[in-house]
Design an enzyme around this catalytic site. Structure first.
Site, PDB file in Angstrom:
ATOM      1  N   SER A   1       0.762  -1.158  -0.093  1.00 40.81           N
ATOM      2  CA  SER A   1       0.041  -0.099   0.008  1.00 40.81           C
ATOM      3  C   SER A   1       1.034   1.216   0.192  1.00 40.81           C
ATOM      4  O   SER A   1       2.087   1.277   0.427  1.00 40.81           O
ATOM      5  CB  SER A   1      -0.836  -0.100   1.300  1.00 40.81           C
ATOM      6  OG  SER A   1      -1.571   1.259   1.407  1.00 40.81           O
TER       7      SER A   1
ATOM      8  N   TYR B   1      -2.557  -0.690  10.010  1.00 43.62           N
ATOM      9  CA  TYR B   1      -2.507  -0.997   8.832  1.00 43.62           C
ATOM     10  C   TYR B   1      -1.251  -0.452   8.425  1.00 43.62           C
ATOM     11  O   TYR B   1      -0.604  -1.235   7.598  1.00 43.62           O
ATOM     12  CB  TYR B   1      -3.659  -0.215   8.079  1.00 43.62           C
ATOM     13  CG  TYR B   1      -3.792  -0.440   6.643  1.00 43.62           C
ATOM     14  CD1 TYR B   1      -4.234  -1.465   6.246  1.00 43.62           C
ATOM     15  CD2 TYR B   1      -3.339   0.655   5.792  1.00 43.62           C
ATOM     16  CE1 TYR B   1      -4.437  -1.635   4.996  1.00 43.62           C
ATOM     17  CE2 TYR B   1      -3.600   0.277   4.346  1.00 43.62           C
ATOM     18  CZ  TYR B   1      -4.207  -0.781   3.813  1.00 43.62           C
ATOM     19  OH  TYR B   1      -4.215  -0.667   2.675  1.00 43.62           O
TER      20      TYR B   1
END
Length: 280
Positions: A156, A169
């Site tokens: 990501s 995350y």
């Protein structure tokens, strides 16, 4: 066409979103697909996960291209289950050439000290341990095929920069990049390439149907909606679109899986409208 013709790809999180898009794109280019998805909700994840109907739809889309689809329910947090799915798929399709460790979940927004232990475990277990389990279960199968191969880890932009209130995350995606780059060094002399793709904001349910995520981007509103976030999403990437489509990520994944990238290994490829390159 036929950029991965005759190859077999294993893809996690294949039920919908990016995983489905990757599977269909590779099938369009000639690959058969082995895939898994958890097919049940995770309590601390603030949006619904893919279900069995979603998985059936993915299979139908793959088969419509003329390719074979061996899709089953399995949880990337369970290494034995992943290994069993891989073995079963190879028994039916004969080989393994490509792996896309795509399965991942996002959390609701909260400062680090307010993240619950359960939420931390779920994010790390799926996004990091799940990648580890996928790699550990598939590398021996690619080695056994003896033709080299390509492994793509979905990280990501949050693995390159850290977004406030997404500590778990961020940590999971930084770790996924570390796994990919370590494995790239370990497998380079076997002609097995390992790379990471770093999507920016992607138009999947994780972004467009995740109400707690809206609070991350609009903390000034009590009950923000997707429409309230559009302007913020547009401002994240210098190109100015609110998000990229799953197919945009799939095209990058396909390139890395194909022989066009035969000497590309150990890289981290952002597909994010330039947001990770932005200063400030």
């Amino acid at each position: 066409m036929d950029r991965v013709k005759g190859k077999v790809a294993f893809i996690t999180g294949v039920g919908r979103g990016q995983g489905r898009s990757h599977a269909v794109r590779m099938a369009e280019e000639g690959a058969d697909i082995i895939g898994i998805d958890v097919l049940c909700d995770i309590e601390s994840v603030p949006y619904a996960m893919a279900n069995s109907d979603d998985l059936d739809e993915t299979a139908a889309l793959i088969e419509r291209t003329g390719q074979r689809a061996i899709l089953t329910r399995a949880d990337v947090r369970d290494r034995d289950a992943v290994s069993q799915a891989v073995s079963s798929g190879i028994e039916q399709l004969g080989r393994l050439d490509i792996v896309v460790a795509n399965a991942g979940v996002a959390q609701g927004g909260a400062p680090l000290w307010m993240i619950s232990s359960q939420e931390w475990r779920d994010i790390i277990d799926v996004n990091l341990t799940g990648v580890f389990n996928t790699l550990a279960a598939t590398v021996p199968a690619i080695q056994a095929s003896g033709n080299g191969g390509s492994i793509i880890v979905t990280a990501s932009g949050a693995g390159l920069r850290s977004v406030q209130n997404l500590a778990a995350y961020n940590a999971s995606k930084h770790g996924a990049i570390g796994l990919a780059q370590t494995l790239a060094n370990e497998l380079a002399n076997q002609n097995i390439r390992v790379n990471a793709v770093c999507p920016g904001v992607v138009g999947t349910p994780m972004v467009t149907a995740n109400e707690p995520m809206f609070k991350v981007f609009r903390p000034d509103l009590e009950n923000p909606t997707l429409d309230d976030c559009i302007e913020i999403y547009q401002a994240i990437g210098p190109m100015g679109h609110p998000w990229v489509d799953p197919e945009d990520i799939s095209n990058a994944v396909l390139f890395l899986a194909s022989d066009e990238a035969r000497y590309v290994t150990g890289i981290v490829m952002p597909v994010d409208q330039g947001s990770t390159n932005r200063v400030g």
